[in-house]
Structure formats: structure tokens, C-alpha cells
Design a protein around this motif. Structure first.
Motif, PDB file in Angstrom:
ATOM      1  N   LYS A  77       0.843  -1.203   0.000  1.00  0.00           N
ATOM      2  CA  LYS A  77       0.000   0.000   0.000  1.00  0.00           C
ATOM      3  C   LYS A  77       0.876   1.250   0.000  1.00  0.00           C
ATOM      4  O   LYS A  77       0.941   1.977   0.976  1.00  0.00           O
ATOM      5  CB  LYS A  77      -0.920   0.004   1.217  1.00  0.00           C
ATOM      6  CG  LYS A  77      -1.909  -1.127   1.236  1.00  0.00           C
ATOM      7  CD  LYS A  77      -2.776  -1.065   2.474  1.00  0.00           C
ATOM      8  CE  LYS A  77      -3.765  -2.200   2.507  1.00  0.00           C
ATOM      9  NZ  LYS A  77      -4.563  -2.182   3.736  1.00  0.00           N
ATOM     10  N   LEU A  78       1.537   1.481  -1.135  1.00  0.00           N
ATOM     11  CA  LEU A  78       2.381   2.655  -1.235  1.00  0.00           C
ATOM     12  C   LEU A  78       2.313   3.199  -2.652  1.00  0.00           C
ATOM     13  O   LEU A  78       1.919   2.506  -3.586  1.00  0.00           O
ATOM     14  CB  LEU A  78       3.831   2.337  -0.840  1.00  0.00           C
ATOM     15  CG  LEU A  78       4.483   1.153  -1.549  1.00  0.00           C
ATOM     16  CD1 LEU A  78       5.669   1.656  -2.328  1.00  0.00           C
ATOM     17  CD2 LEU A  78       4.933   0.162  -0.494  1.00  0.00           C
ATOM     18  N   ARG A  79       2.684   4.471  -2.789  1.00  0.00           N
ATOM     19  CA  ARG A  79       2.690   5.148  -4.084  1.00  0.00           C
ATOM     20  C   ARG A  79       4.057   5.798  -4.286  1.00  0.00           C
ATOM     21  O   ARG A  79       4.707   6.185  -3.316  1.00  0.00           O
ATOM     22  CB  ARG A  79       1.648   6.262  -4.105  1.00  0.00           C
ATOM     23  CG  ARG A  79       0.251   5.819  -4.074  1.00  0.00           C
ATOM     24  CD  ARG A  79      -0.659   7.035  -4.325  1.00  0.00           C
ATOM     25  NE  ARG A  79      -2.028   6.615  -4.255  1.00  0.00           N
ATOM     26  CZ  ARG A  79      -2.814   6.805  -3.202  1.00  0.00           C
ATOM     27  NH1 ARG A  79      -2.355   7.442  -2.156  1.00  0.00           N
ATOM     28  NH2 ARG A  79      -4.056   6.388  -3.216  1.00  0.00           N
ATOM     29  N   PRO A  80       4.421   5.994  -5.521  1.00  0.00           N
ATOM     30  CA  PRO A  80       5.649   6.760  -5.773  1.00  0.00           C
ATOM     31  C   PRO A  80       5.475   8.187  -5.240  1.00  0.00           C
ATOM     32  O   PRO A  80       4.373   8.742  -5.249  1.00  0.00           O
ATOM     33  CB  PRO A  80       5.773   6.754  -7.302  1.00  0.00           C
ATOM     34  CG  PRO A  80       4.948   5.582  -7.754  1.00  0.00           C
ATOM     35  CD  PRO A  80       3.844   5.452  -6.744  1.00  0.00           C
ATOM     36  N   ARG A 120      -0.987  14.465  -6.258  1.00  0.00           N
ATOM     37  CA  ARG A 120      -2.325  14.423  -5.630  1.00  0.00           C
ATOM     38  C   ARG A 120      -2.483  15.547  -4.612  1.00  0.00           C
ATOM     39  O   ARG A 120      -3.536  16.181  -4.525  1.00  0.00           O
ATOM     40  CB  ARG A 120      -2.539  13.070  -4.955  1.00  0.00           C
ATOM     41  CG  ARG A 120      -2.707  11.927  -5.959  1.00  0.00           C
ATOM     42  CD  ARG A 120      -2.943  10.623  -5.268  1.00  0.00           C
ATOM     43  NE  ARG A 120      -4.212  10.722  -4.530  1.00  0.00           N
ATOM     44  CZ  ARG A 120      -4.733   9.748  -3.820  1.00  0.00           C
ATOM     45  NH1 ARG A 120      -4.101   8.603  -3.710  1.00  0.00           N
ATOM     46  NH2 ARG A 120      -5.874   9.899  -3.199  1.00  0.00           N
ATOM     47  N   ILE A 121      -1.442  15.805  -3.839  1.00  0.00           N
ATOM     48  CA  ILE A 121      -1.496  16.887  -2.853  1.00  0.00           C
ATOM     49  C   ILE A 121      -1.647  18.233  -3.555  1.00  0.00           C
ATOM     50  O   ILE A 121      -2.467  19.066  -3.155  1.00  0.00           O
ATOM     51  CB  ILE A 121      -0.238  16.864  -1.948  1.00  0.00           C
ATOM     52  CG1 ILE A 121      -0.257  15.620  -1.062  1.00  0.00           C
ATOM     53  CG2 ILE A 121      -0.154  18.141  -1.108  1.00  0.00           C
ATOM     54  CD1 ILE A 121       1.047  15.366  -0.334  1.00  0.00           C
ATOM     55  N   ALA A 141      -4.932  22.919  -5.116  1.00  0.00           N
ATOM     56  CA  ALA A 141      -5.466  23.741  -6.198  1.00  0.00           C
ATOM     57  C   ALA A 141      -7.004  23.720  -6.172  1.00  0.00           C
ATOM     58  O   ALA A 141      -7.648  24.769  -6.343  1.00  0.00           O
ATOM     59  CB  ALA A 141      -4.949  23.244  -7.546  1.00  0.00           C
ATOM     60  N   ASP A 142      -7.591  22.557  -5.929  1.00  0.00           N
ATOM     61  CA  ASP A 142      -9.054  22.441  -5.881  1.00  0.00           C
ATOM     62  C   ASP A 142      -9.632  23.224  -4.703  1.00  0.00           C
ATOM     63  O   ASP A 142     -10.686  23.835  -4.825  1.00  0.00           O
ATOM     64  CB  ASP A 142      -9.471  20.970  -5.772  1.00  0.00           C
ATOM     65  CG  ASP A 142      -9.221  20.187  -7.053  1.00  0.00           C
ATOM     66  OD1 ASP A 142      -8.938  20.813  -8.103  1.00  0.00           O
ATOM     67  OD2 ASP A 142      -9.271  18.939  -7.005  1.00  0.00           O
TER      68      ASP A 142
END
Length: 93
Positions: A73-76, A83-84, A89-90
Motif C-alpha cells: 500500500k504505497l505510491r511513488p 495528488r497533494i 489547487a481544488d
């Protein structure tokens, strides 16, 4: 100081409570309190207790992170930062 030197019966605590509490402020070692010769409680300065709790919290976070890595359960990092940035921005628009 050795923990074995920091063992006192509850009767000693009752008779010297104020003195013991004053000493704990300057002593980083916890005091083991015995009842009928058996260790039953630990008396520790509140600052040292808080440090211990913070350390335990960090160790729990580390254990959770290790578990997530083992489960894949990890992402680069680049993906996580993207994503942050998108969330920021949103939220600003």
C-alpha cells in the motif's frame, strides 16, 4: 542509576510522598512501587511520561507504515505530491 536501585515499598511512598515527587522532577528514572514485595506501580515525572507517550506514538506510526509497505500500500513520491498539489489547487478555487 539502575532501575533496581529505584524500588521502594508503598509504605515508603506514603511516608515520603512530597520528597519523592520533588526528586522525580530531577530524576529521569521511574520509581518502582512494591506491595507485599511485588512490583505493582511505576511513579514517573510527568515530563518523562509525556516523552514516553510521544515515543510510543511515533513507534506506532512506524509500525503502521512498515505494515502498509509490506502489504504493498504505497505510491511513488511523484504521484503523492501530484495528488497533494491537485487537492490544494481544488481547495483554492
Amino acid at each position: 542509576m539502575k532501575l533496581s536501585e529505584q524500588v521502594k515499598p508503598i509504605s515508603y511512598l506514603k511516608a515520603h510522598a512530597a520528597e519523592i515527587i520533588r526528586q522525580q522532577k530531577d530524576n529521569s528514572q521511574p520509581l518502582v512501587i512494591t506491595l507485599h514485595g511485588e512490583a505493582k506501580a511505576i511513579l514517573q515525572d510527568v515530563g518523562q511520561y509525556e516523552e514516553t507517550q510521544e515515543t510510543l506514538a511515533l513507534l506506532n506510526v512506524l509500525a503502521l507504515t512498515n505494515r502498509q509497505v509490506e502489504e504493498g500500500k504505497l505510491r511513488p513520491a511523484a504521484e503523492s505530491f501530484a495528488r497533494i498539489r491537485k487537492r490544494l489547487a481544488d481547495s483554492q478555487s
